[in-house]
Design an enzyme around this catalytic site. Structure first.
Site, short mmCIF file in Angstrom:
data_model
loop_
_atom_site.label_atom_id
_atom_site.label_comp_id
_atom_site.label_asym_id
_atom_site.label_seq_id
_atom_site.Cartn_x
_atom_site.Cartn_y
_atom_site.Cartn_z
CE LYS A 1 -16.98 16.57 -7.39
NZ LYS A 1 -18.07 16.03 -8.08
CE LYS B 1 -11.43 8.84 -10.62
NZ LYS B 1 -13.09 9.53 -12.22
CE LYS C 1 -14.71 7.95 -2.81
NZ LYS C 1 -14.96 8.91 -3.72
#
Ligand code: ADP
Ligand code: TRP
Length: 351
Positions: free
Chosen positions: A113, A218, A215
């Site tokens: 992230k 979002k 995968k």
């Protein structure tokens, strides 16, 4: 009495997709009869990457409605919003005193992230240097670094035994166990049980994307949402990536087509799956037919959820009642654990 405690949550960052459903929510629904369950909406965790005051409340509401629409029953499970339990941030501060910056910086989700936020593409670049650099300082917040502490507290404050989550959350669970062990052994107590992941037998599922990627997620923009309407959903499935089709009997299946089979295995009957597998093996398969079938079978799962979602979404009074009762129950155990932790750590009152 005596039922094992189950706790899990999903971040309030949008609507739920098929990956969230098969990786997490459908398991929550199946567990609520047999365990003492708590399921929550992780709104504080959502702040670590995308603080957006206009969206946050709506996102929390989306997930409450999706939990209920998918079959979570507030009579059986405790459903609550993380920020409604102030004991969580307090214990988070206390537990952070036993967590090393180094171990947090080495966590895979933090590095991923942080890299995303700093716009770093290559794995080899020294992200620590980037993070410490003055400018980047502003962009990777300390909340993101301490994300695993907050998640550990969500779990430990309820003394949960089982935590149903997808495979990508396993490192966070490992850290939770480590923090629990460390706290217990540092103070010579037995306060926190060590939680484990939970799945019904089999390996944890990973729901693939429609774009050929491994995968559904979002941020990948390759999702089928539980509340997609029929037209949108059919269109998404019909547009899914495939290949030019098998030319020799028994030919290996390419990754994008295997993804469609994986989705079919999740939503369809074994007979239907076999039919299309056989058609692939003898080269008679038509991807258009496979996709039509897949869309039908996904709709059978998602349409009832969508319908119920639409019914309850406007009923603020009902939603409020559910999470108020949930918060009260969640706070009962949380405040007891917090009190114990404070005592153990030597925080005592003078008055
Ligand atoms: P996203 O990856 O879309 O941001 P989250 O990280 O909020 O989703 O995940 C919420 C829960 O759903 C977690 O338990 C996670 O493991 C599970 N999950 C998310 N995507 C998938 C997927 N494609 N397959 C299986 N489980 C998933
Ligand atoms: N980290 C989880 C995710 O991204 C969400 C989460 C926060 C969670 N706290 C938790 C999951 C406690 C299980 C238990 O999906």
């Amino acid at each position: 009495m005596g039922k094992e405690i189950v706790l899990s949550g999903i971040r309030a960052t949008g609507n739920l997709h098929l990956g969230n459903y098969y990786g997490a929510l459908s398991k929550f629904v199946r567990m609520q009869d047999d365990y003492d369950c708590l399921f929550f909406i992780a709104d504080l965790h959502a702040l670590t990457t995308s603080p957006d005051p206009k969206q946050l409340h709506e996102n929390v509401k989306n997930i409450i409605c999706e939990y209920l629409a998918a079959g979570l029953d507030p009579e059986k499970a405790t459903i609550f919003v993380q920020s409604d339990v102030p004991e969580i941030p307090e214990l988070y501060l206390l537990l952070n005193m036993h967590v090393g910056i180094g171990e947090l910086m080495r966590t895979a989700s933090f590095k991923d992230k942080a890299r995303k936020q700093l716009g770093i593409k290559s794995e080899s670049e020294d992200i620590e240097k980037e993070i410490i650099g003055t400018d980047s300082n502003k962009r990777v917040n300390a909340g993101l670094l301490t994300y695993p502490t907050l998640m550990a507290v969500d779990i430990l404050i309820q003394k949960a035994h089982k935590v149903p989550v997808g495979k990508d959350q396993e490192q966070h669970l490992e850290l939770t166990r480590r923090f629990a062990r460390r706290f217990n052994s540092f103070y010579g107590v037995d306060l926190f049980p060590e939680p484990t992941n939970f799945d019904f037998g089999g390996a944890p599922v990973k729901v693939p994307g429609l774009d050929g990627s491994g995968k559904m997620g979002k941020s990948e923009g390759n999702c089928i949402y539980l509340i997609d309407d029929e037209k949108v959903l059919r269109k998404k499935v019909m547009r899914a990536t495939t290949d030019t089709g098998p030319t020799e009997p028994g030919q290996a299946v390419s990754a994008p087509v295997e993804n469609l089979f994986t989705l079919l295995e999740l939503t369809s009957t074994p007979e239907v799956v076999k039919h299309y597998r056989d058609a692939y093996a003898d080269c008679s398969i038509r991807y258009g037919d496979l996709k039509k079938q897949l869309a039908e079978d996904i709709l059978k799962v998602t349409l009832p959820i969508r319908e119920r979602y639409m019914e309850i979404r406007g009923d603020e009074e009902y939603l409020g009642r559910v999470v108020k009762a949930g918060a009260e129950k969640a706070r009962e155990r949380a405040s007891k654990t917090l009190k114990e932790a404070r005592e153990i750590m030597g925080i005592r009152k003078f008055y």
